[in-house]
Design a protein around this motif. Structure first.
Motif, PDB file in Angstrom:
ATOM      1  N   ARG A 175       0.850  -1.193   0.000  1.00 33.80           N
ATOM      2  CA  ARG A 175       0.000   0.000   0.000  1.00 33.80           C
ATOM      3  C   ARG A 175       0.893   1.253   0.000  1.00 33.80           C
ATOM      4  N   ASN A 176       0.923   1.940  -1.146  1.00 34.67           N
ATOM      5  CA  ASN A 176       1.614   3.225  -1.275  1.00 34.67           C
ATOM      6  C   ASN A 176       3.067   3.156  -0.777  1.00 34.67           C
ATOM      7  N   VAL A 177       3.806   2.172  -1.312  1.00 39.65           N
ATOM      8  CA  VAL A 177       5.198   1.966  -0.894  1.00 39.65           C
ATOM      9  C   VAL A 177       6.123   2.765  -1.812  1.00 39.65           C
ATOM     10  N   SER A 178       7.032   3.509  -1.208  1.00 39.25           N
ATOM     11  CA  SER A 178       8.051   4.256  -1.964  1.00 39.25           C
ATOM     12  C   SER A 178       9.414   3.961  -1.348  1.00 39.25           C
ATOM     13  N   LEU A 179      10.414   3.791  -2.210  1.00 38.43           N
ATOM     14  CA  LEU A 179      11.769   3.566  -1.723  1.00 38.43           C
ATOM     15  C   LEU A 179      12.752   3.888  -2.839  1.00 38.43           C
ATOM     16  N   GLN A 180      13.994   4.139  -2.445  1.00 38.97           N
ATOM     17  CA  GLN A 180      15.057   4.403  -3.411  1.00 38.97           C
ATOM     18  C   GLN A 180      16.331   3.728  -2.942  1.00 38.97           C
ATOM     19  N   VAL A 181      17.025   3.125  -3.902  1.00 41.20           N
ATOM     20  CA  VAL A 181      18.301   2.475  -3.611  1.00 41.20           C
ATOM     21  C   VAL A 181      19.292   2.923  -4.669  1.00 41.20           C
ATOM     22  N   GLY A 182      20.414   3.484  -4.234  1.00 39.94           N
ATOM     23  CA  GLY A 182      21.437   3.914  -5.183  1.00 39.94           C
ATOM     24  C   GLY A 182      22.192   2.740  -5.770  1.00 39.94           C
ATOM     25  N   ALA A 183      22.844   2.965  -6.898  1.00 36.00           N
ATOM     26  CA  ALA A 183      23.627   1.910  -7.544  1.00 36.00           C
ATOM     27  C   ALA A 183      24.712   1.414  -6.595  1.00 36.00           C
ATOM     28  N   GLY A 184      24.800   0.114  -6.436  1.00 36.69           N
ATOM     29  CA  GLY A 184      25.809  -0.489  -5.578  1.00 36.69           C
ATOM     30  C   GLY A 184      25.445  -0.534  -4.117  1.00 36.69           C
ATOM     31  N   GLN A 185      24.284  -0.003  -3.753  1.00 36.88           N
ATOM     32  CA  GLN A 185      23.865  -0.007  -2.355  1.00 36.88           C
ATOM     33  C   GLN A 185      23.075  -1.273  -2.018  1.00 36.88           C
ATOM     34  N   THR A 186      22.914  -1.498  -0.730  1.00 36.02           N
ATOM     35  CA  THR A 186      22.153  -2.646  -0.250  1.00 36.02           C
ATOM     36  C   THR A 186      20.939  -2.161   0.530  1.00 36.02           C
ATOM     37  N   LEU A 187      19.769  -2.647   0.103  1.00 38.43           N
ATOM     38  CA  LEU A 187      18.524  -2.367   0.808  1.00 38.43           C
ATOM     39  C   LEU A 187      18.051  -3.651   1.461  1.00 38.43           C
ATOM     40  N   ALA A 188      17.821  -3.598   2.759  1.00 37.83           N
ATOM     41  CA  ALA A 188      17.338  -4.776   3.483  1.00 37.83           C
ATOM     42  C   ALA A 188      15.885  -4.563   3.886  1.00 37.83           C
ATOM     43  N   LEU A 189      15.085  -5.597   3.715  1.00 33.39           N
ATOM     44  CA  LEU A 189      13.677  -5.566   4.107  1.00 33.39           C
ATOM     45  C   LEU A 189      13.449  -6.569   5.220  1.00 33.39           C
ATOM     46  N   VAL A 190      12.878  -6.121   6.326  1.00 33.99           N
ATOM     47  CA  VAL A 190      12.591  -7.009   7.440  1.00 33.99           C
ATOM     48  C   VAL A 190      11.131  -6.824   7.841  1.00 33.99           C
ATOM     49  N   GLY A 191      10.628  -7.792   8.543  1.00 34.49           N
ATOM     50  CA  GLY A 191       9.232  -7.732   8.986  1.00 34.49           C
ATOM     51  C   GLY A 191       8.680  -9.129   9.159  1.00 34.49           C
ATOM     52  N   ARG A 192       7.459  -9.186   9.668  1.00 35.29           N
ATOM     53  CA  ARG A 192       6.830 -10.473   9.911  1.00 35.29           C
ATOM     54  C   ARG A 192       6.511 -11.180   8.600  1.00 35.29           C
ATOM     55  N   SER A 193       6.253 -12.477   8.679  1.00 36.36           N
ATOM     56  CA  SER A 193       5.842 -13.237   7.501  1.00 36.36           C
ATOM     57  C   SER A 193       4.520 -12.693   6.983  1.00 36.36           C
ATOM     58  N   GLY A 194       4.450 -12.532   5.668  1.00 33.83           N
ATOM     59  CA  GLY A 194       3.228 -12.017   5.075  1.00 33.83           C
ATOM     60  C   GLY A 194       3.113 -10.515   5.097  1.00 33.83           C
ATOM     61  N   SER A 195       4.183  -9.827   5.470  1.00 32.87           N
ATOM     62  CA  SER A 195       4.116  -8.368   5.560  1.00 32.87           C
ATOM     63  C   SER A 195       4.255  -7.691   4.207  1.00 32.87           C
ATOM     64  N   GLY A 196       4.789  -8.422   3.193  1.00 30.55           N
ATOM     65  CA  GLY A 196       4.929  -7.850   1.860  1.00 30.55           C
ATOM     66  C   GLY A 196       6.361  -7.733   1.382  1.00 30.55           C
ATOM     67  N   LYS A 197       7.311  -8.289   2.138  1.00 36.82           N
ATOM     68  CA  LYS A 197       8.734  -8.182   1.756  1.00 36.82           C
ATOM     69  C   LYS A 197       8.991  -8.864   0.412  1.00 36.82           C
ATOM     70  N   SER A 198       8.575 -10.132   0.287  1.00 33.98           N
ATOM     71  CA  SER A 198       8.821 -10.874  -0.965  1.00 33.98           C
ATOM     72  C   SER A 198       8.037 -10.287  -2.123  1.00 33.98           C
ATOM     73  N   THR A 199       6.898  -9.684  -1.828  1.00 37.56           N
ATOM     74  CA  THR A 199       6.109  -9.058  -2.890  1.00 37.56           C
ATOM     75  C   THR A 199       6.905  -7.950  -3.563  1.00 37.56           C
TER      76      THR A 199
END
Length: 593
Positions: A370-394
């Motif tokens: 729902r209305n997710v925005s994010l930015q990752v620069g070239a060569g950077q690492t973005l980590a997603l954490v949260g409970r199962s079913g929160s939308g990370k794999s989506t």
């Protein structure tokens, strides 16, 4: 009004059958020479059968009544010669048509398989594996029946029927007309039975999909079944599905069994009427013994091909129904691939702008993102954490366009991913997921999957970097060791190392690591994490992790909950906030601090 409404489904069924039959024809055209030869052979076969009846009249009238011995002497040679022609025609027609039908089925199976490769991921979310396999195996086999055994009988017996009718009319058109009175009745019976065959054939296809699905689920989950003592449950489940399939097949057999005697009884009634009419003196005076026997023999001869035609009608209807199902798959739209943008290698800048996404066939009021925005620069690492079913794999599924966003946009190097061609977009991404897929091949070939120009040295280097060689060196055949179906002969950690080596060898500028170390023990995790740290240098990485220790060095960490990003920052910043991330960290490491 009722008759009009009942007529509409009948016309629709006829139209559907004809449309399906017309679509089958282009598959036969490339092999039309063999097909025409088989048709000619079938026509010769039918003509010879009719010719055998034709010989009865001269044998009786000239050979027996008139005592012409030369006719009787020639008869054996003629009969043997006709049977030689008949046998040769049968072999040629049967073999050529079987060759054509197998070629058609081979092509259709390949088309369905290729279609599966081009369909969107969402299609497979709504289909059972058993049904998908059944389309390739069972349904296409039914098409082979329709285009081989059924067509052989229809053409061959049809030619016999036409030949016998010609003989009957030539000998006595008056008596032959009586037999034609039953034609409309026979046609009506065949129409009713054909409609029944199509309906039951569709049910049989669905039941076969259920049989395949139940078998596939039991085989894949065999360990869980026996571990939880579910043998009786699975046996009962399969028995119900198996019995349903049997019942549908029995319905088809019943319709087939009752249609044959009905048509024969109708035909025998016509023969009875002919015999009755022939008893009148005015009719007897126009018939010779040979003519009379020929007409009766022709009528009797019609019974067998009519029986065959009714019998193969079941196979023909099953084939048409199966072909319709196969064509329904082939008509499914491919995954959208209208983009034309291509680059040799992207820099790796990622961005999601106000992305909302709902999975197909789910509640649109509760989207996965729902209305997710994010930015990752070239060569950077973005980590997603949260409970199962929160939308990370989506989020990770949207980047390679396994699914398309409902609202918003996903950008790679500032270009909407929809503008890239699918093959070019996905060539920029390497994935290591929690559920590793391996093929029943060697370890080396699994590492080099879909890599045409990879050398043995590159494969070995990737294996070293993924710490695979620690256990591969102990295997008798080393990297050439077979892994079994989906890597069943290896441990979970070993399978995941192969997946990591595959990603290392791909050398893509963007990495998606979805719980990439989840199946590893602590010692292996440390070794693999070192390899992943080296792999991530100079590459943009999207890391989904449950163990927070693996993402402490990420440039940006985002906490996702119920499809929304609720926290973002570095490891130190999030700990200092004392929010959800800090609580998750405390739960995992609190006892050690």
């Amino acid at each position: 009004m009722v008759n009009d409404m009942s007529a509409k489904p009948q016309r629709a069924e006829k139209g559907q059958t004809w449309a399906t039959f017309k679509r089958l024809w282009p598959y036969v055209l490339p092999y039309r020479t063999a097909f025409i030869i088989s048709i000619v052979g079938m026509l010769i076969y039918g003509a010879v059968d009719a010719g055998m009846i034709w010989l009865v009249q001269p044998l009786i009238d000239s050979g027996l009544n008139e005592g012409r011995s030369e006719v009787l002497r020639m008869a054996p040679l003629i009969v043997v010669g006709m049977f030689l022609i008949r046998g040769s025609a049968n072999f040629v027609s049967t073999y050529c048509l079987a060759w054509v039908s197998q070629k058609v089925v081979q092509n259709m199976r390949q088309l369905v398989f290729n279609k599966y490769l081009s369909l969107p991921v969402s299609y497979f979310d709504t289909q059972s594996t058993g049904d998908l396999i059944s389309r390739i195996t069972f349904d296409t086999e039914q098409v082979a029946r329709a285009s081989s055994s059924a067509l052989v009988s229809m053409v061959r017996d049809g030619a016999t029927v036409i030949g016998l009718l010609f003989i009957m009319f030539y000998q006595s058109w008056q008596l032959s007309l009586i037999f034609f009175m039953v034609g409309p009745v026979v046609a009506w019976v065949i129409t009713i039975v054909s409609r029944r065959f199509r309906k039951v054939s569709k049910a049989i296809q669905l039941a076969m999909g259920g049989v395949t699905t139940a078998s596939e689920q039991m085989i894949k989950g065999h360990k869980n079944v026996i571990a939880f003592g579910g043998q009786e449950i699975e046996a009962e489940r399969f028995a119900r599905i198996n019995n349903l399939n049997r019942r549908h097949n029995m319905k088809l057999s019943a319709a087939q069994a009752i249609s044959q005697p009905i048509i024969q009884i109708i035909g025998s009634g016509a023969i009875g009427v002919v015999l009755f009419v022939a008893s009148f003196d005015s009719v007897l005076q126009t018939l010779t013994p040979g003519t009379f026997v020929t007409i009766i023999g022709s009528m009797m001869g019609l019974m067998q091909p009519m029986k065959h035609l009714t019998k193969v009608n079941a196979d023909f209807q099953r084939g048409i129904t199966a072909a319709h199902t196969v064509f329904a798959v082939l008509d499914k739209p491919d995954a959208a691939d209208s983009g034309t943008h291509q680059v040799e290698r992207v820099q790796g800048q990622l961005a999601l702008n106000h992305v909302t996404f709902s999975y197909p066939n789910t509640n649109k009021e509760e989207p996965a993102l729902r209305n997710v925005s994010l930015q990752v620069g070239a060569g950077q690492t973005l980590a997603l954490v949260g409970r199962s079913g929160s939308g990370k794999s989506t989020i990770s599924n949207l980047l390679p366009r396994f699914y398309d966003v409902t609202e918003g946009e996903v950008l790679l190097d500032g270009v909407n991913v929809n503008e890239y061609s699918l093959s070019n977009l996905r060539s920029q991404i390497a994935m290591v997921s929690q559920q590793v897929t391996l093929f029943n091949d060697s370890i080396a070939n699994n590492i080099a999957y879909a890599c045409d120009n990879c050398s043995r040295e590159q494969i070995e280097a990737a294996a070293e970097a993924a710490y695979l060689m620690e256990f591969v060196r102990d295997l008798p055949e080393g990297l050439d060791t077979m892994v079994g179906e989906n890597g069943i002969l290896l441990s979970g950690g070993q399978r995941q190392r192969i997946a990591i080596a595959r990603a290392i060898l791909r050398d893509a500028p963007v990495l998606i690591l979805d719980e990439a170390t989840s199946a590893l023990d602590t010692e292996s995790e440390r070794a693999i994490q070192a390899a992943l740290d080296n792999l991530q240098r100079g590459r943009t990485s999207l890391v989904i992790a449950h163990r927070l220790s693996t993402i402490e060095n990420a440039d940006v960490i985002m906490v996702v909950d119920k499809g929304e990003v609720i926290e973002r920052g570095s490891h130190a910043e999030l700990l200092a906030k004392g929010g959800v991330y800090s609580q998750l960290h405390q739960m995992q490491f609190g006892d050690n601090e």
